[in-house]
Design an enzyme around this catalytic site. Sequence first.
Site, mmCIF file in Angstrom:
data_model
loop_
_atom_site.group_PDB
_atom_site.id
_atom_site.type_symbol
_atom_site.label_atom_id
_atom_site.label_comp_id
_atom_site.label_asym_id
_atom_site.label_seq_id
_atom_site.Cartn_x
_atom_site.Cartn_y
_atom_site.Cartn_z
ATOM 1 N N SER A 232 -5.314 0.844 -5.187
ATOM 2 C CA SER A 232 -5.440 2.269 -4.889
ATOM 3 C C SER A 232 -4.044 2.894 -4.798
ATOM 4 O O SER A 232 -3.292 2.852 -5.763
ATOM 5 C CB SER A 232 -6.250 2.464 -3.604
ATOM 6 O OG SER A 232 -6.668 3.796 -3.453
ATOM 7 N N TYR A 233 -3.660 3.446 -3.641
ATOM 8 C CA TYR A 233 -2.296 3.957 -3.509
ATOM 9 C C TYR A 233 -1.294 2.833 -3.750
ATOM 10 O O TYR A 233 -0.228 3.043 -4.343
ATOM 11 C CB TYR A 233 -2.082 4.585 -2.124
ATOM 12 C CG TYR A 233 -0.901 5.519 -2.059
ATOM 13 C CD1 TYR A 233 0.406 5.044 -2.092
ATOM 14 C CD2 TYR A 233 -1.083 6.893 -1.968
ATOM 15 C CE1 TYR A 233 1.493 5.905 -2.031
ATOM 16 C CE2 TYR A 233 -0.006 7.764 -1.920
ATOM 17 C CZ TYR A 233 1.277 7.260 -1.948
ATOM 18 O OH TYR A 233 2.352 8.121 -1.903
ATOM 19 N N ASP B 108 -15.718 3.945 -10.709
ATOM 20 C CA ASP B 108 -14.922 4.312 -9.539
ATOM 21 C C ASP B 108 -15.064 5.815 -9.299
ATOM 22 O O ASP B 108 -14.543 6.630 -10.058
ATOM 23 C CB ASP B 108 -13.454 3.936 -9.774
ATOM 24 C CG ASP B 108 -12.617 3.992 -8.512
ATOM 25 O OD1 ASP B 108 -12.945 4.798 -7.618
ATOM 26 O OD2 ASP B 108 -11.632 3.228 -8.420
ATOM 27 N N HIS C 224 -14.689 1.732 -6.415
ATOM 28 C CA HIS C 224 -13.287 1.567 -6.022
ATOM 29 C C HIS C 224 -13.009 0.225 -5.343
ATOM 30 O O HIS C 224 -11.896 -0.278 -5.390
ATOM 31 C CB HIS C 224 -12.889 2.715 -5.084
ATOM 32 C CG HIS C 224 -11.417 2.861 -4.891
ATOM 33 N ND1 HIS C 224 -10.529 2.995 -5.934
ATOM 34 C CD2 HIS C 224 -10.662 2.898 -3.762
ATOM 35 C CE1 HIS C 224 -9.299 3.111 -5.460
ATOM 36 N NE2 HIS C 224 -9.354 3.059 -4.151
ATOM 37 N N TYR D 225 0.859 -1.189 0.000
ATOM 38 C CA TYR D 225 0.000 0.000 0.000
ATOM 39 C C TYR D 225 0.897 1.242 0.000
ATOM 40 O O TYR D 225 0.926 1.980 -0.957
ATOM 41 C CB TYR D 225 -0.971 0.007 1.177
ATOM 42 C CG TYR D 225 -1.956 1.157 1.052
ATOM 43 C CD1 TYR D 225 -2.997 1.086 0.142
ATOM 44 C CD2 TYR D 225 -1.815 2.320 1.794
ATOM 45 C CE1 TYR D 225 -3.881 2.147 -0.027
ATOM 46 C CE2 TYR D 225 -2.693 3.386 1.637
ATOM 47 C CZ TYR D 225 -3.725 3.293 0.728
ATOM 48 O OH TYR D 225 -4.597 4.349 0.559
#
Length: 766
Positions: A630-631, A708, A740, A547
């Site tokens: 995501s990140y 998303d 998402h 992450y």
Amino acid sequence: MKTPWKVLLGLLGAAALVTIITVPVVLLNKGTDDATADSRKTYTLTDYLKNTYRLKLYSLRWISDHEYLYKQENNILVFNAEYGNSSVFLENSTFDEFGHSINDYSISPDGQFILLEYNYVKQWRHSYTASYDIYDLNKRQLITEERIPNNTQWVTWSPVGHKLAYVWNNDIYVKIEPNLPSYRITWTGKEDIIYNGITDWVYEEEVFSAYSALWWSPNGTFLAYAQFNDTEVPLIEYSFYSDESLQYPKTVRVPYPKAGAVNPTVKFFVVNTDSLSSVTNATSIQITAPASMLIGDHYLCDVTWATQERISLQWLRRIQNYSVMDICDYDESSGRWNCLVARQHIEMSTTGWVGRFRPSEPHFTLDGNSFYKIISNEEGYRHICYFQIDKKDCTFITKGTWEVIGIEALTSDYLYYISNEYKGMPGGRNLYKIQLSDYTKVTCLSCELNPERCQYYSVSFSKEAKYYQLRCSGPGLPLYTLHSSVNDKGLRVLEDNSALDKMLQNVQMPSKKLDFIILNETKFWYQMILPPHFDKSKKYPLLLDVYAGPCSQKADTVFRLNWATYLASTENIIVASFDGRGSGYQGDKIMHAINRRLGTFEVEDQIEAARQFSKMGFVDNKRIAIWGWSYGGYVTSMVLGSGSGVFKCGIAVAPVSRWEYYDSVYTERYMGLPTPEDNLDHYRNSTVMSRAENFKQVEYLLIHGTADDNVHFQQSAQISKALVDVGVDFQAMWYTDEDHGIASSTAHQHIYTHMSHFIKQCFSLP
């Protein structure tokens, strides 16, 4: 639970310039150490997708200082902690009378009414609409007069009695009695424009982590609320394809401020609900932001009632290194709220941003004249400081090279908090209490209860903190216990997951190693999920699960049954995670290292971690992969595009690709503004697209949901375009109408099956 947990000690390997110290590690694979003699089944992909082995929770709702509600066989029961007995509060058969499938319920504080929620329709991460009925517990019947409208956006009881405040069509209403007409508080609500009592998209996602923007005073007299104005906020638009019979896709439009774009404005009001009249409109009194905030863009980031007539507001500049807390008192003679400059408390950061994600909330003493708050000390570790409202300086009551995670309860004698102090492990969580008359008297209430099984706790206190539920999340199976704060005695086990433990005895489970490496005289923690019967003399493929966002933490002592469990148990893949620079709960020096430079150190550190893992002797350095969401998808893509030669392949799910595409509150917290005067150069130098050429050296799977609302499909579309433009052969998968989380049942099964096939192909596994 009586599982014979094992402890793995000793050095697994050595690496140049790296010190490895092994801490106790819980081994989940029980039974023989001989893999050939172990006939038990492994934890399969189907087990994960079908949730074959379910962790049991014990969810409760405190309704007094000694009673809580919980569900059992769909009945609502009330447990009396003082007498140690349960009784039926509301039978399941009662719900059958309503004619609706009840999604949730809420009891009025005086115990006279129950609010029943149905017709739940999800909106964004926290927001939804629903229908509500009110059941009179004394008369044992539904209230049919003056019902709450369908598609209500938020509803909440007052803290005492049974007043109700709710938001419908972006306006606020109050019910003094459940069966009487509602009083309308606001008249300005407009879809996607003016939000009264609820948050817009960016406040919901990035500031309050909630849909509600309503705050009752402790006695239910005053109702405070925020109003957000998105008139000038640009819209993000995307197609929603819906059923195949729909000839033209729907277009979803959401006010979404991207980095550098126009932000929503905010106003704050308080209304006296004891003076509501059917003859005249309600009078809401505005409390304006401090002058130091009004000079530019700013956020409202925290609201806390100190007493019945004292409220604190925290405001934050758009450049999020400066915040102001206002403490405001009600003046009965004028009906106004006075916020004295002398009572303002300023919090600043010279190395990064204020708070972990926003300034922490204050915890006021009973008289409202002082409060406790988590802030960074001079050494850059987050600790509890004691403030008096009329004084600027504060006194730290905790200290050390560890961090307080949260203040959990405050009584006249003690303050209770969660920290990661125990044994110097940032990935642990334990409950402590500190004596307010002598700050040197600190007791850990959970550290020695069951240290082999439980090193990661959260807590739920009763209304006045006389009792509390401890929730142990690992490293062993979750355990829920009830305790008295009078003597901190354990009263009973609420759930021990013994049935699951018995089932897992027949499964070859992986083990979890939690450890750290030292680079440049700094500890960086990692975890490894190791295959059953792990043999350090063998070579294993390794998947780095990343992450790596600001204040993130992946190396912890939590027990999980997830995709990594399958990969390790069935496919014999080591799944590792590493907390490098930018990660949280280890001091500001590490966390603020990536301030104004996302896409640099946190990316480099994942590459370096993989290099160090490959030197440990048991990792096949020709079969190292990386994946993230995501990140984590951004970092995965930046790593693969670095040209390091360390990774063979990787998967990026819903990745950021360019920070100018992401929302203003999150992005600017860490990057400042995308302007030539501020940080535009680094915005432009931290894109995935600029690294497209290097993707020719790796195998890449790019995944995104088309609906998303958070990290827009635009981000992956631009990666795809850049890769195509330079002739990179890569794989891509989109999920129609998924947001998402890509969390619908069919999409969830598909994405993890697809990713499993990709990883197995990359590692040349059958």
